[in-house]
Design an enzyme around this catalytic site. Structure first.
Site, PDB file in Angstrom:
ATOM      1  N   CYS A  59      19.596  50.817  27.139  1.00  0.00           N
ATOM      2  CA  CYS A  59      19.485  50.033  25.919  1.00  0.00           C
ATOM      3  C   CYS A  59      18.963  48.663  26.296  1.00  0.00           C
ATOM      4  CB  CYS A  59      20.817  49.954  25.194  1.00  0.00           C
ATOM      5  SG  CYS A  59      22.063  49.108  26.132  1.00  0.00           S
ATOM      6  N   ASP A  83      29.930  39.571  26.470  1.00  0.00           N
ATOM      7  CA  ASP A  83      29.513  39.518  25.058  1.00  0.00           C
ATOM      8  C   ASP A  83      29.466  38.082  24.519  1.00  0.00           C
ATOM      9  OD1 ASP A  83      29.205  42.219  25.077  1.00  0.00           O
ATOM     10  OD2 ASP A  83      30.964  42.689  23.873  1.00  0.00           O
ATOM     11  N   LYS A 106      35.572  44.757  15.951  1.00  0.00           N
ATOM     12  CA  LYS A 106      34.672  45.914  15.923  1.00  0.00           C
ATOM     13  C   LYS A 106      35.024  46.894  17.035  1.00  0.00           C
ATOM     14  CE  LYS A 106      30.368  45.508  17.963  1.00  0.00           C
ATOM     15  NZ  LYS A 106      30.136  46.606  18.906  1.00  0.00           N
ATOM     16  N   ASN A 107      35.186  46.365  18.248  1.00  0.00           N
ATOM     17  CA  ASN A 107      35.364  47.255  19.389  1.00  0.00           C
ATOM     18  C   ASN A 107      36.740  47.910  19.450  1.00  0.00           C
ATOM     19  OD1 ASN A 107      32.755  46.778  20.027  1.00  0.00           O
ATOM     20  ND2 ASN A 107      33.172  45.434  21.789  1.00  0.00           N
ATOM     21  N   ARG A 167      25.105  44.681  13.030  1.00  0.00           N
ATOM     22  CA  ARG A 167      25.947  45.695  13.675  1.00  0.00           C
ATOM     23  C   ARG A 167      27.367  45.182  13.875  1.00  0.00           C
ATOM     24  NH1 ARG A 167      23.786  48.021  19.119  1.00  0.00           N
ATOM     25  NH2 ARG A 167      25.864  48.883  18.866  1.00  0.00           N
ATOM     26  N   ARG A 178      22.983  52.132  30.770  1.00  0.00           N
ATOM     27  CA  ARG A 178      24.443  52.196  30.592  1.00  0.00           C
ATOM     28  C   ARG A 178      24.899  53.648  30.730  1.00  0.00           C
ATOM     29  NH1 ARG A 178      25.628  48.481  25.418  1.00  0.00           N
ATOM     30  NH2 ARG A 178      27.787  48.648  26.060  1.00  0.00           N
TER      31      ARG A 178
HETATM   32  C1  UD1 Z   1      32.160  47.743  25.904  1.00  0.00           C
HETATM   33  C2  UD1 Z   1      31.834  46.971  24.656  1.00  0.00           C
HETATM   34  C3  UD1 Z   1      30.659  46.027  24.909  1.00  0.00           C
HETATM   35  C4  UD1 Z   1      30.937  45.148  26.112  1.00  0.00           C
HETATM   36  C5  UD1 Z   1      31.363  45.978  27.304  1.00  0.00           C
HETATM   37  C6  UD1 Z   1      31.796  45.125  28.490  1.00  0.00           C
HETATM   38  C7  UD1 Z   1      32.409  48.555  22.927  1.00  0.00           C
HETATM   39  C8  UD1 Z   1      31.921  49.425  21.819  1.00  0.00           C
HETATM   40  N1  UD1 Z   1      31.470  47.918  23.610  1.00  0.00           N
HETATM   41  O1  UD1 Z   1      31.013  48.544  26.199  1.00  0.00           O
HETATM   42  O2  UD1 Z   1      30.482  45.231  23.747  1.00  0.00           O
HETATM   43  O3  UD1 Z   1      29.747  44.445  26.446  1.00  0.00           O
HETATM   44  O4  UD1 Z   1      32.456  46.828  26.949  1.00  0.00           O
HETATM   45  O5  UD1 Z   1      32.788  44.249  28.112  1.00  0.00           O
HETATM   46  O6  UD1 Z   1      33.587  48.427  23.148  1.00  0.00           O
HETATM   47  N2  UD1 Z   1      29.071  51.674  33.577  1.00  0.00           N
HETATM   48  C9  UD1 Z   1      28.652  52.580  34.536  1.00  0.00           C
HETATM   49  N3  UD1 Z   1      29.072  53.873  34.429  1.00  0.00           N
HETATM   50  C10 UD1 Z   1      29.902  54.299  33.437  1.00  0.00           C
HETATM   51  C11 UD1 Z   1      30.335  53.370  32.492  1.00  0.00           C
HETATM   52  C12 UD1 Z   1      29.913  52.055  32.586  1.00  0.00           C
HETATM   53  O7  UD1 Z   1      27.891  52.225  35.439  1.00  0.00           O
HETATM   54  O8  UD1 Z   1      30.246  55.503  33.401  1.00  0.00           O
HETATM   55  C13 UD1 Z   1      28.595  50.281  33.663  1.00  0.00           C
HETATM   56  C14 UD1 Z   1      27.719  49.942  32.464  1.00  0.00           C
HETATM   57  O9  UD1 Z   1      26.400  50.367  32.646  1.00  0.00           O
HETATM   58  C15 UD1 Z   1      27.841  48.437  32.391  1.00  0.00           C
HETATM   59  C16 UD1 Z   1      29.270  48.189  32.909  1.00  0.00           C
HETATM   60  O10 UD1 Z   1      29.656  49.385  33.577  1.00  0.00           O
HETATM   61  O11 UD1 Z   1      26.924  47.831  33.251  1.00  0.00           O
HETATM   62  C17 UD1 Z   1      30.261  47.890  31.812  1.00  0.00           C
HETATM   63  O12 UD1 Z   1      30.288  48.956  30.900  1.00  0.00           O
HETATM   64  P1  UD1 Z   1      31.577  49.349  30.062  1.00  0.00           P
HETATM   65  O13 UD1 Z   1      32.743  48.517  30.467  1.00  0.00           O
HETATM   66  O14 UD1 Z   1      31.717  50.827  30.083  1.00  0.00           O
HETATM   67  O15 UD1 Z   1      31.116  48.885  28.598  1.00  0.00           O
HETATM   68  P2  UD1 Z   1      31.110  49.740  27.272  1.00  0.00           P
HETATM   69  O16 UD1 Z   1      32.402  50.435  27.087  1.00  0.00           O
HETATM   70  O17 UD1 Z   1      29.849  50.518  27.155  1.00  0.00           O
END
Ligand code: UD1
Length: 432
Positions: free
Chosen positions: A117, A306, A22-23, A398, A122
């Site tokens: 969420c 995850d 999915k990701n 999802r 996030r």
């Molecule tokens: C992706 C995955 C999700 C997985 C996550 C971590 C997808 C669609 N989703 O989510 O399933 O749980 O990676 O492996 O690929 N953060 C900040 N600031 C930012 C961006 C992120 O503080 O600008 C924090 C987030 O709040 C979170 C952490 O960093 O606590 C990890 O987030 P991130 O690695 O960005 O995850 P996603 O890409 O949202």
């Protein structure tokens, strides 16, 4: 609210097909917005997040269709709108991944700020800071982010944290920028390596993904591409735990064993037998009661957040006390309350959970708060005595393709129910 009803206690046996990641698929659909060429994503899973992304790119003017063989075909020759609809961004945070591609190709994009969420706030400040460094002018107003730029400019970006989404958004934007971009402290998840492969098939020049620096040499234009994404390592991990928690014997295919190494290592610590029986095939056998574990979630190649809820379900029946430390998200422990309703003994203190294993879980009516929490509750239901109903199954839909069919093929007694179906004996299945 639809639910899944499970009569637990049967060991799962047989083979289970693993869908594409999915990701990875969601990001490739966003990347396809950078070209007017035809992009084909093979074996795209029929899951709700892919449907949401299809709805999103259609709302921008792109064409998406599905072939009989399961491939998704996307054509973004005409893009008539550069604003992501709020209801879709709310439904799926990955929608913010259209920001980099649209900004890079059209010089403008408007996206609602994703709120918090179920698993914690996030934010996307890392995405925005990187785009600013590439020359974008970004304004935030009334819950929307608007970015404008002439041609983006290649630059050096150091991420404060290896965010998966920020790495991908910036990587995609940099493909059409002028000059070279380096993203340091980049996330190293396998889906990012797969995205690099897809982008390079489109004519981009990206290297380094999978390491802690990604190098992107900007090009003037991109073309269509045809790609089969990697297998979903989180779906695979979930079925691996299903085998262990039911003391079953399950063969999974296709899997890239390296991508699930952290999960394999932890399952082996519990006493489960995990074998590579082919280059893309794993066999998992559960034995007796699992031994307890210490699990700390981390960015890849660490233990994936995850998979944390699914492991909490497994630890709930371990012979001893386990500790789970969740370092990626601030509030990803809501499944603990629901597992407790099934007889689990779990204490949560902030981002740490202490799980004292009990011999048996008992079926109950529980509610999924998010995608992986829902998977964890289904796993607990498979192991529990009696009947479990997991409500809020739209969360599970999802990311898991035909989960009840796959489980049933492994011998589980599981089926989907509408909201107010009474349980055997006339007891209502729905709590509220
Ligand atoms: C992706 C995955 C999700 C997985 C996550 C971590 C997808 C669609 N989703 O989510 O399933 O749980 O990676 O492996 O690929 N953060 C900040 N600031 C930012 C961006 C992120 O503080 O600008 C924090 C987030 O709040 C979170 C952490 O960093 O606590 C990890 O987030 P991130 O690695 O960005 O995850 P996603 O890409 O949202």
């Amino acid at each position: 609210m639809a639910g899944i009803r499970i009569r637990g206690g049967r060991p799962l046996t047989g083979s289970v097909p693993v869908s594409s990641a999915k990701n990875a698929v969601l990001k490739m659909m966003a990347a396809a917005l950078m070209t007017s060429g035809r992009c084909v994503i093979r074996r795209a899973p029929a899951i709700r997040d892919v449907e949401t992304m299809a709805e999103l790119v259609r709302s921008l003017g792109a064409n998406v269709s599905r072939n009989a063989d399961g491939s998704l075909v996307m054509e973004a020759g005409i893009v008539t709108c550069l604003e992501a609809p709020e209801h879709l961004v709310r439904r799926m945070r990955a929608s913010v991944l259209v920001m980099g591609p649209l900004l890079a190709r059209f010089g403008r994009v408007r996206v609602p700020l994703p709120g918090g969420c179920a698993i914690g706030p996030r934010p996307i400040e890392l995405h925005l800071r990187g785009l600013r460094q590439m020359g974008a002018r970004i304004t935030e107003e009334r819950g929307f982010v608007e970015a404008r730029a002439g041609r983006l400019l290649g630059t050096e970006i150091h991420l404060d944290y290896p965010s998966v989404g920020a790495t991908e958004n910036l990587m995609m934007a940099a493909c059409l920028a002028k000059g070279t971009t380096v993203i340091r402290n980049a996330a190293r998840e396998p889906e990012i390596v797969d995205l690099q492969l897809f982008l390079n098939k489109m004519g981009a020049r990206v290297r380094g993904a999978g390491g802690d620096a990604v190098y992107i040499e900007g090009v003037d234009g991109l073309s269509g591409a045809d790609h089969e994404p990697i297998p979903d390592r989180i779906e695979a991990g979930t079925y691996m735990v299903a085998a262990a928690i039911t003391r079953g014997d399950v063969v999974l295919r296709p899997v890239i064993p390296r991508h699930v190494e952290a999960v394999t290592a932890k399952l082996r610590e519990t006493g489960a037998i995990v074998e590579e029986v082919g280059p893309d095939t794993l066999r998992v056998r559960g034995v007796d009661r699992p031994r307890p574990l210490y699990v700390r979630t981390q960015p890849y190649p660490g233990f994936p957040t995850d998979m944390q809820p699914q492991f909490m379900a497994l630890m709930a029946i371990a012979a001893g006390a386990s500790i789970i430390s969740e370092t990626v998200y601030t509030s990803r422990m809501k499944h603990a309350d629901e597992l407790r309703r099934m007889g689990a003994d779990i204490v949560v203190d902030g981002q740490v959970a202490i799980i004292r294993g009990v011999r048996r879980l008992t079926g109950a009516c529980v509610e999924a708060s998010d995608l992986r929490a829902g998977a964890a509750l289904i796993l607990a239901g498979l192991a529990a005595d009696g009947e479990t109903v997991v409500e809020g199954i739209h969360h599970v839909d999802r990311g898991y393709e035909t989960i009840e069919d796959k489980l049933r093929a492994l011998g589980a007694d599981v089926w989907r129910v509408a909201e107010d179906v009474p349980a055997a004996g006339g007891v209502p299945l729905v709590r509220r």
